[in-house]
Each structure stands twice: as C-alpha cells, then as structure tokens.
Design a protein around this motif. Sequence first.
Motif, PDB file in Angstrom:
ATOM      1  N   UNK A  34       0.821  -1.205   0.000  1.00 34.94           N
ATOM      2  CA  UNK A  34       0.000   0.000   0.000  1.00 34.94           C
ATOM      3  C   UNK A  34       0.857   1.259   0.000  1.00 34.94           C
ATOM      4  N   UNK A  35       2.017   1.188   0.602  1.00 40.24           N
ATOM      5  CA  UNK A  35       2.927   2.335   0.546  1.00 40.24           C
ATOM      6  C   UNK A  35       3.338   2.596  -0.896  1.00 40.24           C
ATOM      7  N   UNK A  36       3.551   1.540  -1.678  1.00 32.50           N
ATOM      8  CA  UNK A  36       3.882   1.698  -3.087  1.00 32.50           C
ATOM      9  C   UNK A  36       2.700   2.251  -3.876  1.00 32.50           C
ATOM     10  N   UNK A  37       1.494   1.816  -3.546  1.00 33.90           N
ATOM     11  CA  UNK A  37       0.305   2.374  -4.192  1.00 33.90           C
ATOM     12  C   UNK A  37       0.244   3.884  -3.948  1.00 33.90           C
ATOM     13  N   UNK A  38       0.554   4.292  -2.724  1.00 38.22           N
ATOM     14  CA  UNK A  38       0.579   5.719  -2.419  1.00 38.22           C
ATOM     15  C   UNK A  38       1.607   6.458  -3.257  1.00 38.22           C
ATOM     16  N   UNK A  39       2.744   5.839  -3.475  1.00 37.30           N
ATOM     17  CA  UNK A  39       3.783   6.461  -4.305  1.00 37.30           C
ATOM     18  C   UNK A  39       3.316   6.613  -5.739  1.00 37.30           C
ATOM     19  N   UNK A  40       2.717   5.547  -6.303  1.00 36.74           N
ATOM     20  CA  UNK A  40       2.194   5.620  -7.667  1.00 36.74           C
ATOM     21  C   UNK A  40       1.148   6.724  -7.778  1.00 36.74           C
ATOM     22  N   UNK A  41       0.274   6.817  -6.791  1.00 38.18           N
ATOM     23  CA  UNK A  41      -0.775   7.840  -6.812  1.00 38.18           C
ATOM     24  C   UNK A  41      -0.178   9.240  -6.861  1.00 38.18           C
ATOM     25  N   UNK A  42       0.891   9.467  -6.109  1.00 39.25           N
ATOM     26  CA  UNK A  42       1.532  10.784  -6.114  1.00 39.25           C
ATOM     27  C   UNK A  42       2.141  11.093  -7.479  1.00 39.25           C
ATOM     28  N   UNK A  43       2.737  10.070  -8.101  1.00 40.39           N
ATOM     29  CA  UNK A  43       3.361  10.271  -9.408  1.00 40.39           C
ATOM     30  C   UNK A  43       2.308  10.640 -10.450  1.00 40.39           C
ATOM     31  N   UNK A 182     -13.438  -3.234   6.238  1.00 38.15           N
ATOM     32  CA  UNK A 182     -14.101  -1.949   6.111  1.00 38.15           C
ATOM     33  C   UNK A 182     -13.460  -1.130   5.012  1.00 38.15           C
ATOM     34  N   UNK A 183     -14.011   0.042   4.775  1.00 38.51           N
ATOM     35  CA  UNK A 183     -13.555   0.906   3.692  1.00 38.51           C
ATOM     36  C   UNK A 183     -12.976   2.189   4.294  1.00 38.51           C
ATOM     37  N   UNK A 184     -11.782   2.559   3.832  1.00 38.04           N
ATOM     38  CA  UNK A 184     -11.057   3.685   4.401  1.00 38.04           C
ATOM     39  C   UNK A 184     -10.652   4.654   3.287  1.00 38.04           C
ATOM     40  N   UNK A 185     -10.650   5.939   3.592  1.00 42.31           N
ATOM     41  CA  UNK A 185     -10.267   6.935   2.582  1.00 42.31           C
ATOM     42  C   UNK A 185      -9.205   7.871   3.141  1.00 42.31           C
ATOM     43  N   UNK A 186      -8.342   8.329   2.227  1.00 38.82           N
ATOM     44  CA  UNK A 186      -7.228   9.208   2.569  1.00 38.82           C
ATOM     45  C   UNK A 186      -7.148  10.326   1.535  1.00 38.82           C
ATOM     46  N   UNK A 187      -6.723  11.487   1.964  1.00 35.68           N
ATOM     47  CA  UNK A 187      -6.563  12.637   1.070  1.00 35.68           C
ATOM     48  C   UNK A 187      -5.102  13.042   1.055  1.00 35.68           C
ATOM     49  N   UNK A 188      -4.578  13.303  -0.141  1.00 40.44           N
ATOM     50  CA  UNK A 188      -3.180  13.698  -0.275  1.00 40.44           C
ATOM     51  C   UNK A 188      -2.994  15.152   0.144  1.00 40.44           C
ATOM     52  N   UNK A 189      -2.140  15.351   1.140  1.00 42.53           N
ATOM     53  CA  UNK A 189      -1.727  16.690   1.557  1.00 42.53           C
ATOM     54  C   UNK A 189      -0.483  17.032   0.759  1.00 42.53           C
ATOM     55  N   UNK A 190      -0.631  17.877  -0.257  1.00 42.67           N
ATOM     56  CA  UNK A 190       0.489  18.187  -1.146  1.00 42.67           C
ATOM     57  C   UNK A 190       1.605  18.948  -0.441  1.00 42.67           C
ATOM     58  N   UNK A 191       1.285  19.632   0.646  1.00 45.96           N
ATOM     59  CA  UNK A 191       2.308  20.405   1.343  1.00 45.96           C
ATOM     60  C   UNK A 191       3.350  19.512   1.996  1.00 45.96           C
ATOM     61  N   UNK A 192       2.912  18.362   2.494  1.00 46.49           N
ATOM     62  CA  UNK A 192       3.851  17.456   3.162  1.00 46.49           C
ATOM     63  C   UNK A 192       4.077  16.176   2.350  1.00 46.49           C
ATOM     64  N   UNK A 193       3.328  16.014   1.252  1.00 41.93           N
ATOM     65  CA  UNK A 193       3.508  14.848   0.396  1.00 41.93           C
ATOM     66  C   UNK A 193       3.055  13.546   1.015  1.00 41.93           C
ATOM     67  N   UNK A 194       2.032  13.607   1.873  1.00 43.87           N
ATOM     68  CA  UNK A 194       1.545  12.407   2.553  1.00 43.87           C
ATOM     69  C   UNK A 194       0.031  12.281   2.396  1.00 43.87           C
ATOM     70  N   UNK A 195      -0.440  11.031   2.327  1.00 43.13           N
ATOM     71  CA  UNK A 195      -1.868  10.765   2.384  1.00 43.13           C
ATOM     72  C   UNK A 195      -2.308  10.773   3.844  1.00 43.13           C
ATOM     73  N   UNK A 196      -3.360  11.548   4.130  1.00 42.80           N
ATOM     74  CA  UNK A 196      -3.862  11.708   5.493  1.00 42.80           C
ATOM     75  C   UNK A 196      -5.232  11.044   5.612  1.00 42.80           C
ATOM     76  N   UNK A 197      -5.439  10.310   6.698  1.00 39.80           N
ATOM     77  CA  UNK A 197      -6.716   9.626   6.912  1.00 39.80           C
ATOM     78  C   UNK A 197      -7.868  10.621   6.889  1.00 39.80           C
ATOM     79  N   UNK A 198      -8.871  10.313   6.063  1.00 44.23           N
ATOM     80  CA  UNK A 198     -10.056  11.153   5.934  1.00 44.23           C
ATOM     81  C   UNK A 198     -11.244  10.527   6.649  1.00 44.23           C
ATOM     82  N   UNK A 199     -11.553   9.278   6.287  1.00 42.91           N
ATOM     83  CA  UNK A 199     -12.649   8.563   6.930  1.00 42.91           C
ATOM     84  C   UNK A 199     -12.293   7.090   7.020  1.00 42.91           C
ATOM     85  N   UNK A 200     -12.818   6.416   8.015  1.00 42.52           N
ATOM     86  CA  UNK A 200     -12.656   4.976   8.134  1.00 42.52           C
ATOM     87  C   UNK A 200     -14.009   4.361   8.455  1.00 42.52           C
ATOM     88  N   UNK A 201     -14.189   3.098   8.072  1.00 42.97           N
ATOM     89  CA  UNK A 201     -15.469   2.440   8.292  1.00 42.97           C
ATOM     90  C   UNK A 201     -16.595   3.055   7.482  1.00 42.97           C
TER      91      UNK A 201
END
Length: 334
Positions: A34-43, A182-201
């Motif tokens: 999943x960390x690699x998926x996050x990297x691909x998403x940023x690219x 369950x289903x979880x969502x994250x939003x990319x914070x471009x300022x820090x280059x990280x996906x941040x938890x948005x909602x879970x469940x």
Amino acid sequence: MSQPSRTKTITLDRFLVERQRDFPNATGQFTRFMAQIGTVAKIIAGQMRHAALNNLTGATGEVNVQGESQKQLDLLGNQAFVEAFEYVDMVGIMVSEEMDKAESFDSDQSSLGYALMVDPVDGSSNIDVNGIIGSIFSVYDIDNAKRYSQEDALRRKGRDQVAAGYVMYGPSTMLVYTARDGVHSFVLNNEIGEFILHRTGIQMPERGYIFSANLGYYGKWEDSIRAYSDRFMAADTSYSLRYSGALLADFHQILHQGGVYFYPATSEYPQGKLRLLYECAPLALIAEQAGGIATDGAQPILDIQATEIHDRTPVIIGSQYEVNHYLKMVGKQT
C-alpha cells in the motif's frame, strides 16, 4: 483554561502500521504494498496537474487490447505501476488494461506474493477536458505461485481478493481502499507529500438519490432496463442523474451519497463493456464492504469466475434499495 481539542493527523503509513498490529501473523508485505500504491498515486497526480503544460493530453495514435484509443497518460500511468512494483519482491504478476498479456516480475523469493490487477487511468476520455480520472487496483494472494501456471493464478473470483481500491484525481487526490476490514479513505496533503486519513469504516446509504448510467445507450437496452431507468426520471421522484465518464468517480459519489450505477449488456456489448478483474471486481468488494451490492443482473460480481484477464461483464452497483429494485424489475432475482 482548557486547550481546544485537536484532531490527530494519521498518515497512510501510520494507519497501515497500526492496522498491521491487529494481525499477529502479518508479515508487513501488505503494508509495503500500500505504501507503493501511495507512491504511484503521487506520481500520477503530479502528471495530471501538469498534463496540459507538458503536452500530455491527447491520444498516442495507438489502440490497446480493448480496441480503445490510448491516451498519453494511459501509458504513463501504466508505466508508473510497472516501475513501482517490478523490483520490490511483493508483486509477482501484474495485469493491466493497457497490456495485452500479464506481466511477470522476476523474484528471488520462493513466494511471488501478490497478483496486481489495475486500470491505471480510468476515465481517460476525460483527460482532454480536465475531467476527473482515477486508478483502480485489485490484489490477489498468489503465495507459492510458482507451483501454478500463470493462467490459473489469474483465473480468480472477486471473493478471492485480498484488497481493492482506487485513487481519484479530482480537486483533491483521494485514495480509497479495503483490505476486507471496512472501507477507508485518505486525502493527499500536497504540502507534506503524505496521504492523510479522511474517513474509516465508510458505509454506503441503504437508499440514495443518485442514479448513474450512460443514457446514450438507452435505445440499446432491454425494455425492462429502460423501464427501470424511466423510474428515476419520473416527475414524482427526487433522483439526480450523475454520469462523468469515469466509473470510479461515479461510484465514489454513490459510495458516499447512495444510489445506483448501472452499465448493462447491449447488443453491441452482449457480455457487458466494463472489465471484470480490474474495474468491476475491485469496486464490488468495496461496495460489499460498505454495505452495498454489486451484481451483473444474475449473480454477485464477486462470484463470477474469470476465464480471461480482460473479461467483461455487465454491472449494477450501489445501495441495497436501488440494486434490489433493479433485480426485481429485470426479473433476474432468484
């Protein structure tokens, strides 16, 4: 004087590590995946932001195995997935909408880990008009896959998925996934280059107000399907039509607001148009994990046995009320 409470910021990496602790036998492989998926998403998100400036819009002049015109970002998105996983010893086989055959990745390990099914750029017809696009992915466990033929490793039912998800490149870049927990969502914070938890469940409403379908095919549908569609456009209903040309974008809205997306079979596409392994099955797993339904009109999408990597299927996906009503009107409910 008490200090105001602060919401804890949880990155994708932290979330994955914390979830991993709940599974004593976990190896950490899925966390790395999943960390690699996050990297691909940023690219891909970066490519999208500058597509017009870098002359990445428009078609390449080639067609893919689906017989569809390839966009430049289709190929760049596919390349991003290949490069992210070909040397990391966690994915042994990758299937993509943009590749005729499955891609095998060499590994020194006795186990090849996962099979990755991906639509690198869903909704690529939207690229030229700055519309929403995304990436859809599905993960199967092919541990000890060297004992099996590649074909057998890929002929799977959707219920065999380890995880599934998508990335949506809209006003914000959002990653949504399920690992059957369950289903979880994250939003990319471009300022820090990280996906941040948005909602879970995340839970899909049992009944919604969105219907999504390509009404351009209305005249090619069966009478019962046209009758079903007509219900949403009657004067005494409160449904709204939403159809963007990007499957995951329409599904994302229904996931949060409820309703139904349907792309049934037609005379032109008697087996359906959307692909089973890397479009319908992953979204079906997310839908079921969120309390929704996904069917081809006769059986759950997750129960369909794949025969080829580019199999197509009709799909009706969404809230319990709207999908069950489809099954009753079309007469396929058992």
